[in-house]
Design an enzyme around this catalytic site. Sequence first.
Site, PDB file in Angstrom:
ATOM      1  N   LYS A 214       0.569  -8.723   7.324  1.00 35.11           N
ATOM      2  CA  LYS A 214      -0.681  -8.502   8.060  1.00 35.11           C
ATOM      3  C   LYS A 214      -1.346  -7.259   7.492  1.00 35.11           C
ATOM      4  O   LYS A 214      -0.846  -6.150   7.625  1.00 35.11           O
ATOM      5  CB  LYS A 214      -0.448  -8.306   9.558  1.00 35.11           C
ATOM      6  CG  LYS A 214      -1.787  -8.377  10.299  1.00 35.11           C
ATOM      7  CD  LYS A 214      -1.800  -7.672  11.616  1.00 35.11           C
ATOM      8  CE  LYS A 214      -2.002  -6.190  11.529  1.00 35.11           C
ATOM      9  NZ  LYS A 214      -3.358  -5.780  11.053  1.00 35.11           N
TER      10      LYS A 214
ATOM     11  N   GLU B 269       6.130   4.101   5.891  1.00 38.46           N
ATOM     12  CA  GLU B 269       5.480   4.923   4.855  1.00 38.46           C
ATOM     13  C   GLU B 269       4.185   5.443   5.468  1.00 38.46           C
ATOM     14  O   GLU B 269       3.211   4.702   5.581  1.00 38.46           O
ATOM     15  CB  GLU B 269       5.175   4.089   3.602  1.00 38.46           C
ATOM     16  CG  GLU B 269       6.275   3.126   3.168  1.00 38.46           C
ATOM     17  CD  GLU B 269       7.616   3.779   2.913  1.00 38.46           C
ATOM     18  OE1 GLU B 269       7.629   4.973   2.555  1.00 38.46           O
ATOM     19  OE2 GLU B 269       8.647   3.111   3.090  1.00 38.46           O
TER      20      GLU B 269
ATOM     21  N   CYS C 194      -2.415   8.580   0.342  1.00 40.43           N
ATOM     22  CA  CYS C 194      -1.405   9.342   1.097  1.00 40.43           C
ATOM     23  C   CYS C 194      -0.881  10.530   0.307  1.00 40.43           C
ATOM     24  O   CYS C 194      -0.397  11.486   0.886  1.00 40.43           O
ATOM     25  CB  CYS C 194      -0.259   8.421   1.494  1.00 40.43           C
ATOM     26  SG  CYS C 194       0.471   7.567   0.088  1.00 40.43           S
TER      27      CYS C 194
ATOM     28  N   GLU D 275      -4.086  15.632   8.389  1.00 36.73           N
ATOM     29  CA  GLU D 275      -4.506  14.843   7.231  1.00 36.73           C
ATOM     30  C   GLU D 275      -6.016  14.568   7.316  1.00 36.73           C
ATOM     31  O   GLU D 275      -6.490  14.024   8.309  1.00 36.73           O
ATOM     32  CB  GLU D 275      -3.737  13.515   7.216  1.00 36.73           C
ATOM     33  CG  GLU D 275      -3.969  12.694   5.961  1.00 36.73           C
ATOM     34  CD  GLU D 275      -3.206  11.364   5.989  1.00 36.73           C
ATOM     35  OE1 GLU D 275      -3.177  10.702   7.046  1.00 36.73           O
ATOM     36  OE2 GLU D 275      -2.646  10.982   4.939  1.00 36.73           O
TER      37      GLU D 275
HETATM   38  P1  NAD Z   1      -2.937   2.280  10.643  1.00 35.14           P
HETATM   39  O1  NAD Z   1      -1.676   2.846  11.132  1.00 35.14           O
HETATM   40  O2  NAD Z   1      -4.118   2.304  11.513  1.00 35.14           O
HETATM   41  O3  NAD Z   1      -2.713   0.755  10.218  1.00 35.14           O
HETATM   42  C1  NAD Z   1      -1.708   0.322   9.314  1.00 35.14           C
HETATM   43  C2  NAD Z   1      -1.325  -1.100   9.637  1.00 35.14           C
HETATM   44  O4  NAD Z   1      -0.554  -1.140  10.834  1.00 35.14           O
HETATM   45  C3  NAD Z   1      -2.532  -2.011   9.898  1.00 35.14           C
HETATM   46  O5  NAD Z   1      -2.258  -3.292   9.403  1.00 35.14           O
HETATM   47  C4  NAD Z   1      -2.617  -2.006  11.421  1.00 35.14           C
HETATM   48  O6  NAD Z   1      -3.282  -3.133  11.932  1.00 35.14           O
HETATM   49  C5  NAD Z   1      -1.140  -1.998  11.790  1.00 35.14           C
HETATM   50  N1  NAD Z   1      -0.847  -1.438  13.117  1.00 35.14           N
HETATM   51  C6  NAD Z   1      -1.404  -0.365  13.697  1.00 35.14           C
HETATM   52  N2  NAD Z   1      -0.829  -0.137  14.898  1.00 35.14           N
HETATM   53  C7  NAD Z   1       0.128  -1.083  15.054  1.00 35.14           C
HETATM   54  C8  NAD Z   1       1.065  -1.392  16.088  1.00 35.14           C
HETATM   55  N3  NAD Z   1       1.148  -0.659  17.195  1.00 35.14           N
HETATM   56  N4  NAD Z   1       1.887  -2.441  15.915  1.00 35.14           N
HETATM   57  C9  NAD Z   1       1.823  -3.187  14.796  1.00 35.14           C
HETATM   58  N5  NAD Z   1       0.939  -2.965  13.805  1.00 35.14           N
HETATM   59  C10 NAD Z   1       0.111  -1.916  13.926  1.00 35.14           C
HETATM   60  O7  NAD Z   1      -3.195   3.058   9.278  1.00 35.14           O
HETATM   61  P2  NAD Z   1      -4.437   2.995   8.313  1.00 35.14           P
HETATM   62  O8  NAD Z   1      -5.560   3.731   8.941  1.00 35.14           O
HETATM   63  O9  NAD Z   1      -4.644   1.610   7.820  1.00 35.14           O
HETATM   64  O10 NAD Z   1      -3.891   3.793   7.056  1.00 35.14           O
HETATM   65  C11 NAD Z   1      -4.110   5.131   6.801  1.00 35.14           C
HETATM   66  C12 NAD Z   1      -2.807   5.884   6.829  1.00 35.14           C
HETATM   67  O11 NAD Z   1      -1.867   5.265   5.961  1.00 35.14           O
HETATM   68  C13 NAD Z   1      -2.961   7.303   6.328  1.00 35.14           C
HETATM   69  O12 NAD Z   1      -2.318   8.182   7.210  1.00 35.14           O
HETATM   70  C14 NAD Z   1      -2.253   7.285   4.985  1.00 35.14           C
HETATM   71  O13 NAD Z   1      -1.731   8.525   4.581  1.00 35.14           O
HETATM   72  C15 NAD Z   1      -1.194   6.267   5.225  1.00 35.14           C
HETATM   73  N6  NAD Z   1      -0.690   5.731   3.961  1.00 35.14           N
HETATM   74  C16 NAD Z   1       0.592   6.019   3.618  1.00 35.14           C
HETATM   75  C17 NAD Z   1       1.100   5.569   2.419  1.00 35.14           C
HETATM   76  C18 NAD Z   1       2.522   5.871   2.015  1.00 35.14           C
HETATM   77  O14 NAD Z   1       3.011   5.248   1.083  1.00 35.14           O
HETATM   78  N7  NAD Z   1       3.195   6.798   2.670  1.00 35.14           N
HETATM   79  C19 NAD Z   1       0.301   4.805   1.561  1.00 35.14           C
HETATM   80  C20 NAD Z   1      -1.009   4.516   1.952  1.00 35.14           C
HETATM   81  C21 NAD Z   1      -1.492   4.991   3.161  1.00 35.14           C
END
Ligand code: NAD
Length: 489
Positions: A183, A258, A292, A392
């Site tokens: 997803k 991650e 990230c 961040e």
């Molecule tokens: P987000 O947490 O809003 O969403 C990530 C995914 O999780 C989406 O598909 C979202 O729909 C899903 N999701 C959110 N809440 C959920 C829940 N309660 N249950 C199940 N699924 C859920 O994050 P974002 O805004 O898409 O991404 C940005 C963040 O990702 C930044 O903090 C960035 O640093 C981090 N990031 C980390 C890495 C890494 O490798 N560490 C890589 C890329 C991005």
Amino acid sequence: MPNMKELVKGTDRYRHYINGEWVDSTIKEWIEVENPATQAVIASVPKGGADDADRSLVAARAAQPGWEALPPAARGQLLKDLARLILENRERLARIVVAEQGKPIHEARGEIEGAALYLTYAAEEARRITGDIIPSDVPDEQIWIQRVAHGVVIGLTAWNYPAALMCRKMGPALLAGNTIVIKSHEGTPISALEIAQLSSQLDFPPGVINVVSGTGEGIGAALVRHPIPRLITLTGSVRAGKEIFRAAAEDLKLLRLELGGKAPFVVAEDADIGAAVRAAVLSRFENCGQICICNERMYVHRRVADEFLEKFTRAVKALKVGDPTTLVDVGPKFSGMELDKVERMVEMARSTGAEVLTGGRRLTEGEFARGHWYEPTVMTVTDNQMRIMQDEVFGPVVPVMTVGDFDEGLRLANESNYGLSAYVFTKDMRRVMRLVRELKFGEIYVNRPGGDAVHAHHAGIRDSGIGGEDGKYGLDAYFQKKTIYVNYA
Ligand code: NAD
């Protein structure tokens, strides 16, 4: 059989990909996908719910034993074939990523190449799925430890690299013999569905790859709570990571989280300033600062601070912001909400003592009248506890602090809840050796910009997550170890 999408009032409306078929959601609601540069609606996708989560997981469970029974080399061959199709469609997929996510086209091409590389790297490991043979304490007995699949994996991905993150999870998960439900983030779901479409042209058994769409709190939470999956791999925010951690505790699912980062960038007095400036610019402004591992805060030795700031500010001013379908340096922020957050953070920094050297405002005129634009921004600060030094930003803004010596730089770098990546510029090998133990981050870049290798290991500590991806350790996470005791007397 229905197609991947249909045209509804002039825009593409996609379906879920479940069990090798394109299916409508049982909920008749859709999410509109917007182009961050123009705010035009480019497509819509199903706002999936619990029924869709269940259907996709049941399909993945049914397909899993047959998939695992294939020789790993056969699974690897299919991953290689998918990588080839992705590369053959590189330009089309890159343009989809630009339209849904907003990164400049040359970066999007790189993302698609990276997506293919994650699959081919996993495929190359097919003949190295080894175990252990252990002598028993008992006569006529043999012990061995074998790596087997977990079963069904859920992959939840962030919006900043929708195609690459999908393949980063799918490659090792499938190579290990798991089946998967992906997803993507609700704002960037199209490239994942298009990659699913490419997989449908190959001989993947139905149910091995499933791609659904919807929100995190909707279908995302339903997937996480469902009893079928054994392992959840998330790339996303700390907030989502903690929510998923709590939900997964219910039936002790395995997790790879991650999460976010707040990478420090330390410039010592002996650094090559030109190289440090180039790396600091690239590592902050690539993908509009939405990576990230981005350079999120800088600590520059006082002896070189003036020279560094002068050259760095000049380089940031020279960045070309604009239409990401052309060769610009910086595109739009991904969403209005994200832009508002960046603006709020800069305003708060200003009101608590930051001095803006360049940028510091939204762009709204002319070609920026539509879309989510922010000027590349450099500011100086004097307090490491300011929000801009601790939270961040995930945008084109960097605060710079002057430090008295290298030790102070290291100490302030470690004063953080995050622990993903860090950057250090120094020519002193003794200092480099100190970083291994003293700098509390999972990935350290010395005298170079960011960018992780597919065969290394990408893992954060503290709020940056638990787990890690890529390389042999990343792949190993997708296996369960099973121990067999055989009495052959
Ligand atoms: P987000 O947490 O809003 O969403 C990530 C995914 O999780 C989406 O598909 C979202 O729909 C899903 N999701 C959110 N809440 C959920 C829940 N309660 N249950 C199940 N699924 C859920 O994050 P974002 O805004 O898409 O991404 C940005 C963040 O990702 C930044 O903090 C960035 O640093 C981090 N990031 C980390 C890495 C890494 O490798 N560490 C890589 C890329 C991005």
